[in-house]
Design a protein around this motif. Sequence first.
Motif, PDB file in Angstrom:
ATOM      1  N   ILE A  98      31.852  -4.446 -59.385  1.00 55.10           N
ATOM      2  CA  ILE A  98      32.850  -3.482 -58.935  1.00 55.10           C
ATOM      3  C   ILE A  98      34.001  -4.245 -58.298  1.00 55.10           C
ATOM      4  CG2 ILE A  98      33.300  -1.585 -57.347  1.00 55.10           C
ATOM      5  CD1 ILE A  98      30.448  -0.690 -57.734  1.00 55.10           C
ATOM      6  N   PRO A  99      35.215  -4.143 -58.867  1.00 57.12           N
ATOM      7  CA  PRO A  99      36.348  -4.911 -58.318  1.00 57.12           C
ATOM      8  C   PRO A  99      36.638  -4.525 -56.874  1.00 57.12           C
ATOM      9  CG  PRO A  99      36.874  -3.996 -60.486  1.00 57.12           C
ATOM     10  CD  PRO A  99      35.587  -3.353 -60.036  1.00 57.12           C
ATOM     11  N   GLY A 100      36.936  -5.538 -56.060  1.00 59.17           N
ATOM     12  CA  GLY A 100      37.433  -5.301 -54.714  1.00 59.17           C
ATOM     13  C   GLY A 100      36.380  -5.102 -53.654  1.00 59.17           C
ATOM     14  N   GLY A 101      35.102  -4.987 -54.038  1.00 59.78           N
ATOM     15  CA  GLY A 101      34.073  -4.705 -53.050  1.00 59.78           C
ATOM     16  C   GLY A 101      33.456  -5.961 -52.466  1.00 59.78           C
ATOM     17  N   ALA A 102      32.976  -5.864 -51.225  1.00 66.86           N
ATOM     18  CA  ALA A 102      32.270  -6.971 -50.584  1.00 66.86           C
ATOM     19  C   ALA A 102      31.541  -6.429 -49.371  1.00 66.86           C
ATOM     20  CB  ALA A 102      33.229  -8.090 -50.174  1.00 66.86           C
ATOM     21  N   GLY A 103      30.502  -7.131 -48.935  1.00 75.93           N
ATOM     22  CA  GLY A 103      29.755  -6.711 -47.756  1.00 75.93           C
ATOM     23  C   GLY A 103      28.339  -7.229 -47.800  1.00 75.93           C
ATOM     24  N   GLN A 104      27.600  -6.993 -46.723  1.00 77.36           N
ATOM     25  CA  GLN A 104      26.185  -7.346 -46.657  1.00 77.36           C
ATOM     26  C   GLN A 104      25.322  -6.100 -46.728  1.00 77.36           C
ATOM     27  OE1 GLN A 104      27.398 -10.344 -43.306  1.00 77.36           O
ATOM     28  NE2 GLN A 104      25.229 -10.320 -43.457  1.00 77.36           N
ATOM     29  N   GLY A 105      25.613  -5.103 -45.866  1.00 84.03           N
ATOM     30  CA  GLY A 105      24.919  -3.831 -45.930  1.00 84.03           C
ATOM     31  C   GLY A 105      25.687  -2.882 -46.826  1.00 84.03           C
ATOM     32  N   ILE A 106      24.971  -1.979 -47.498  1.00 82.87           N
ATOM     33  CA  ILE A 106      25.628  -1.042 -48.407  1.00 82.87           C
ATOM     34  C   ILE A 106      24.893   0.287 -48.381  1.00 82.87           C
ATOM     35  CG2 ILE A 106      24.318  -1.806 -50.439  1.00 82.87           C
ATOM     36  CD1 ILE A 106      26.904  -1.376 -52.078  1.00 82.87           C
ATOM     37  N   ALA A 107      25.646   1.386 -48.512  1.00 84.47           N
ATOM     38  CA  ALA A 107      25.079   2.728 -48.562  1.00 84.47           C
ATOM     39  C   ALA A 107      25.909   3.555 -49.529  1.00 84.47           C
ATOM     40  CB  ALA A 107      25.064   3.369 -47.170  1.00 84.47           C
ATOM     41  N   VAL A 108      25.373   4.685 -49.990  1.00 82.52           N
ATOM     42  CA  VAL A 108      26.091   5.562 -50.905  1.00 82.52           C
ATOM     43  C   VAL A 108      25.884   6.999 -50.461  1.00 82.52           C
ATOM     44  CG1 VAL A 108      24.163   5.680 -52.540  1.00 82.52           C
ATOM     45  CG2 VAL A 108      26.479   6.150 -53.339  1.00 82.52           C
ATOM     46  N   ASP A 109      26.950   7.816 -50.549  1.00 87.85           N
ATOM     47  CA  ASP A 109      26.806   9.215 -50.165  1.00 87.85           C
ATOM     48  C   ASP A 109      26.610  10.101 -51.384  1.00 87.85           C
ATOM     49  OD1 ASP A 109      29.314   9.700 -51.317  1.00 87.85           O
ATOM     50  OD2 ASP A 109      30.377   9.776 -49.413  1.00 87.85           O
ATOM     51  N   GLY A 110      26.478  11.399 -51.171  1.00 86.13           N
ATOM     52  CA  GLY A 110      26.191  12.320 -52.254  1.00 86.13           C
ATOM     53  C   GLY A 110      27.308  12.467 -53.251  1.00 86.13           C
ATOM     54  N   SER A 111      28.530  12.014 -52.920  1.00 86.07           N
ATOM     55  CA  SER A 111      29.666  12.078 -53.840  1.00 86.07           C
ATOM     56  C   SER A 111      29.870  10.776 -54.594  1.00 86.07           C
ATOM     57  CB  SER A 111      30.947  12.423 -53.063  1.00 86.07           C
ATOM     58  OG  SER A 111      30.828  13.690 -52.440  1.00 86.07           O
ATOM     59  N   GLY A 112      28.992   9.797 -54.362  1.00 83.25           N
ATOM     60  CA  GLY A 112      29.118   8.521 -55.052  1.00 83.25           C
ATOM     61  C   GLY A 112      30.022   7.520 -54.374  1.00 83.25           C
ATOM     62  N   ASN A 113      30.503   7.818 -53.155  1.00 88.75           N
ATOM     63  CA  ASN A 113      31.296   6.846 -52.403  1.00 88.75           C
ATOM     64  C   ASN A 113      30.373   5.779 -51.823  1.00 88.75           C
ATOM     65  OD1 ASN A 113      33.938   8.256 -52.524  1.00 88.75           O
ATOM     66  ND2 ASN A 113      32.852   9.798 -51.326  1.00 88.75           N
ATOM     67  N   LEU A 114      30.790   4.528 -51.925  1.00 87.95           N
ATOM     68  CA  LEU A 114      30.026   3.416 -51.366  1.00 87.95           C
ATOM     69  C   LEU A 114      30.589   3.047 -49.997  1.00 87.95           C
ATOM     70  CD1 LEU A 114      29.766   1.069 -54.479  1.00 87.95           C
ATOM     71  CD2 LEU A 114      28.034   2.638 -53.617  1.00 87.95           C
ATOM     72  N   TYR A 115      29.694   2.591 -49.100  1.00 90.55           N
ATOM     73  CA  TYR A 115      30.095   2.131 -47.774  1.00 90.55           C
ATOM     74  C   TYR A 115      29.486   0.753 -47.572  1.00 90.55           C
ATOM     75  CZ  TYR A 115      31.192   7.058 -47.088  1.00 90.55           C
ATOM     76  OH  TYR A 115      31.701   8.317 -47.224  1.00 90.55           O
ATOM     77  N   THR A 116      30.285  -0.192 -47.089  1.00 88.77           N
ATOM     78  CA  THR A 116      29.793  -1.545 -46.874  1.00 88.77           C
ATOM     79  C   THR A 116      30.140  -2.026 -45.473  1.00 88.77           C
ATOM     80  OG1 THR A 116      31.812  -2.652 -47.650  1.00 88.77           O
ATOM     81  CG2 THR A 116      30.160  -2.078 -49.312  1.00 88.77           C
ATOM     82  N   CYS A 117      29.306  -2.920 -44.950  1.00 86.18           N
ATOM     83  CA  CYS A 117      29.602  -3.577 -43.683  1.00 86.18           C
ATOM     84  C   CYS A 117      29.198  -5.027 -43.797  1.00 86.18           C
ATOM     85  CB  CYS A 117      28.870  -2.886 -42.524  1.00 86.18           C
ATOM     86  SG  CYS A 117      27.084  -3.159 -42.506  1.00 86.18           S
ATOM     87  N   GLY A 118      29.565  -5.808 -42.802  1.00 85.91           N
ATOM     88  CA  GLY A 118      29.318  -7.239 -42.823  1.00 85.91           C
ATOM     89  C   GLY A 118      30.627  -7.990 -42.688  1.00 85.91           C
TER      90      GLY A 118
END
Length: 724
Positions: free
Chosen positions: A104-124
């Motif tokens: 997936i272009p532009g993404g980075a992180g260590q922790g990752i989660a996804v919501d019911g709409s398909g949005n990804l969340y990352t931290c790190g």
Amino acid sequence: MSPFTSSASASNSPRRSPISLGAFVALALAGATGLNGQSDYATPYTFTTLAGQAGVSGYLDGTGAAALFEYPEGVAVDGAGNVYVADNNVSIRKITPAGVVTTIPGGAGQGIAVDGSGNLYTCGGPTQMITPAGVVTTIAGGDADSGPSSFQDGPAPMAKFYSPHGIAVDGAGNVYIADSGNYVIRKISNGFVSTIAGLPGTYGAADGTGSAARFSYPTCVAVDASGNVYVGDAGSNCAIRKITPAGVVTTLAGKFGTNGDTDGTGAAALFYPMYGITIDSSDNLYVTSANNTIRKVTSAGVVTTLAGTSNVAGSADGTGAKALFNYPIGIAVDAAGDLFVGDSLNATIRRSYVASSSSPAIVTQPVSQSLAIGASATFSVTATGVPVPTYQWQFNGSDIGGATNPTLVIGSVQAANLGSYTVIVANASGAVTSSAATLSSPGVAPGGPAPVASAANFVDISSRASVGTGGNVLIAGFVIAGSAGSTEQVLIRGVGPTLGGFGVTGVLSQTALTLFDSTGTQIGANTGWSTNPDAAQITSATAAINTFQLTSQGDSALLVTLAPGAYTAQVSGADQTQGVALAEVYAVGTNSAQLTNISSRALVGTGSNVEIAGIVVRGSQANVLIRAVGPTLSQFGVSGTLAEPMLSVMDSSGNTVASNTGWSTNPNAAAVASATAAIHTFALPTGSADSALLLTLQPGSYTAVVSGAGGTTGVALVEAYQTP
């Protein structure tokens, strides 16, 4: 996975965590004397390898074992069964249920989660959200280096974290973060960051409410449908903690200061440091552990071991203790209860199956093709089965070495490649062979001599420009020449978001593609290429012509078979949005009709927002007339034209082939005028500021760039014609 639950995981590798792997192992072994590992798993799980190669690290997209991961950390899974992996804090990888891995272009992180709409969340690093269309937004501050300045609550852009690892999101869009280095649990809600439990900078072991609670090194979080947050509290605590919506912290399982691998209930159960935690719709928790095991914790605090052998590192598929892991970090659970694990030091993604095993079944068979010698051929198959099947392609009944993906690509078809292709799809429950697909070439016998090179023709025409509104949308025209009754299959694309993966900025977030014939009648339209009924055929055609795949639903495409004539493809922004887009037309088939010219009209800007047209010549050398028309467009009622267009043509290596400003200044201006008359297009007035070049081009790829003299802007038309 329930829409209210998200996988969250933590990395404690020596590369970035304040507590190194060595320190964690020391903590894990402390006090472990006399504790026995599990030998009889009450609920053993069977694990297989979904993607990656054990012990082989890298960044490579592909299917199953053909894909490579560097160091998979966080793992999440969406409602459609797609798995997302935070790979070494550098990229986000997506794995389809069939095991196909993309980046997936532009993404980075260590922790990752996804919501019911398909949005990804990352931290790190900075806490980010990535929409299904690939739009990346920073929703809170980043990972500070050290010291007291690394903590701050308040407006999200000003917030500070210290080594955040785990992340989860609830059904209301609230985001929870295990702020490991600050020993607290944070919440992001409505653009504001607050601390819901723990005291910043204070390490400890205590239940309580809000800041009265203490954590030793919280590494991972999950949230249930009621808003309860569950924390993997590593460090010296090695316990599973629960935080109610009111901020009340209790210990669900594990015993502070005592490490081990004992199953049991509540404080009778012992853990080594845990790295990842996730929760299913029945509120069962699943945890990855430093002793290379996968544990389950019920809502009542009953702990069992599902897979892995305590303190034994390895890579083996199997059931219960026979399944071996090497430093598992991320973990996620889908709606069926299947688990997905980031097996970091093995560089693989592992999967367990709750559903019964099933033999492979082929959903889409490979399709026969007739292609010119030198063209690219692509055969593909889709199949189902549990575990995920393997693939082996065969040519005339014999295995093709290394051809173990669902897609087989033959880069340059030769007579020796003509024949029958099948694929064997297999898993532990059985095997099935596809129907045969034949590869042929007109006039060529299998194994016989290749024909002489064909006459020159265009096989690929494209135009990139800034898309505005009203009359300033991107308009690409093309002509298909051929005898009556002939046709050509054509792939037309309006590319916006996918361009971002190639470093293009300011791209159009959602393209709308409309196709018209020469009478102005609309004959096709699309917004979101994968909504097409023939989306699978579009993917296959894209692979067959050897161009990049579309990675975003915001791009548009049409696969059509057209008779000879003139056509116009219009690319605009959905809901009047604006941005940079690419209009492309590809000849997919090898029929007698051919692409003979391209024209595209757009608003020419400055910098990277100039107008860029591309053509590909196949066969022998071609005589080509390329024009950049600005002021002459005004006679056709076009307003805001580019006063003085500058035209440059470059080859595939970026070398300038020729350039012109003011067509009648060319030494061969008379030949340009004659070629213009021969192809029956409108003439450029003598002395006009329009530009033109008459060139003889060898087979290959070329780019025509149109800009405004002196940095001026305006509407321009770029054209490329094959001439006699």
